[in-house]
Scaffold this active site. Sequence first.
Site, PDB file in Angstrom:
ATOM      1  N   LYS A 276       0.841  -1.189   0.000  1.00 56.20           N
ATOM      2  CA  LYS A 276       0.000   0.000   0.000  1.00 56.20           C
ATOM      3  C   LYS A 276       0.875   1.238   0.000  1.00 56.20           C
ATOM      4  CE  LYS A 276      -2.176  -2.180   3.653  1.00 56.20           C
ATOM      5  NZ  LYS A 276      -3.205  -2.535   4.603  1.00 56.20           N
TER       6      LYS A 276
HETATM    7  N1  GLU Z   1      -3.040  -7.756   9.157  1.00 52.38           N
HETATM    8  C1  GLU Z   1      -2.097  -8.513   8.402  1.00 52.38           C
HETATM    9  C2  GLU Z   1      -1.912  -7.867   7.044  1.00 52.38           C
HETATM   10  O1  GLU Z   1      -2.719  -7.043   6.631  1.00 52.38           O
HETATM   11  C3  GLU Z   1      -2.540  -9.951   8.204  1.00 52.38           C
HETATM   12  C4  GLU Z   1      -2.353 -10.734   9.407  1.00 52.38           C
HETATM   13  C5  GLU Z   1      -2.756 -12.203   9.311  1.00 52.38           C
HETATM   14  O2  GLU Z   1      -3.499 -12.600   8.404  1.00 52.38           O
HETATM   15  O3  GLU Z   1      -2.336 -12.950  10.191  1.00 52.38           O
HETATM   16  O4  GLU Z   1      -0.931  -8.174   6.397  1.00 52.38           O
END
Ligand code: GLU
Length: 293
Positions: free
Chosen positions: A267
């Site tokens: 991003k």
């Molecule tokens: N929040 C994490 C991300 O956006 C993903 C974490 C997970 O799936 O364990 O990369």
Amino acid sequence: MIPPARQKPVFRFAPSPNGRLHLGHALSALINADMAKAAGGRLLLRMEDIDIGRCTPEFETAIYDDLTWLGLAWEEPVRRQSEHLDEYRAALKQLIVRGLAYPAFMTRGEVKARAAQSEEQDRPWPRDPDGAPHYPEDDRFLTDSVRRKRIASGERHGWRLDMESAIASIGTALTWAETGDGETGEIAADPAAWGDVVLWRSDAPSSYHLSVTVDDAAQGVTHVVRGLDLFHATSVHRLLQTLLGLPAPRYHHHRLILGKDGRKLSKSQGDTALAELRKAGRTSEEIRRLLGL
Ligand code: GLU
């Protein structure tokens, strides 16, 4: 006695609302949805928004719009990490009480400088699977009274896992069941490769590792489906699950969508957002085809 009804498999998609979703997120969300459907399971959504400085309600709303456009449906209410800090704090406390977590006073910059200094003198410094230098040993050996004094004087600090003691306290090798696009089968966990991981940050509450472990258990997640970039992090999650007496989900780490230059989409680097593809008139079927689904 009537046997308990077999629990439905539980999947989750867990984006961070700190930017717009891109094709890599779409792949993850759609694989989760497809696997949940095939297994007759449930799909949950979790907002990983503990990084308060970077997460915004606008990004969260944009995530709902993108996922709806992709044809996803998820159960309400959505779990938001920012609303569960007490649970992460309780988990941290359990580890502190058992002498497995210690206050860490060094900043990331100081750790980097220490590693660079050592490497300049041709003394290799251990690095974690993501390439970040391990946290130095200094704080692990501070006495309780020094720790108390420094904390009482208001010194900024986070909390780190005493990896060596944590592994020793378990006394058994850890593994996880993997069905993803990389290595599959029963994978040997190697949490030591991460050094003394951060459990609670000085600049943001909790840490990714601690909150994801607590959340997956709190939400009854049975299948963790996420990108291969988090494959090695699973070693830390298995260790924390074991220390905290939480169940182990099954794991499926899927392929990543790489940019033209071969790096992972991100991003922050402005890779094409789903919203732009949507505005350009692409349909969710086209996105699926584009992703090879
Ligand atoms: N929040 C994490 C991300 O956006 C993903 C974490 C997970 O799936 O364990 O990369």
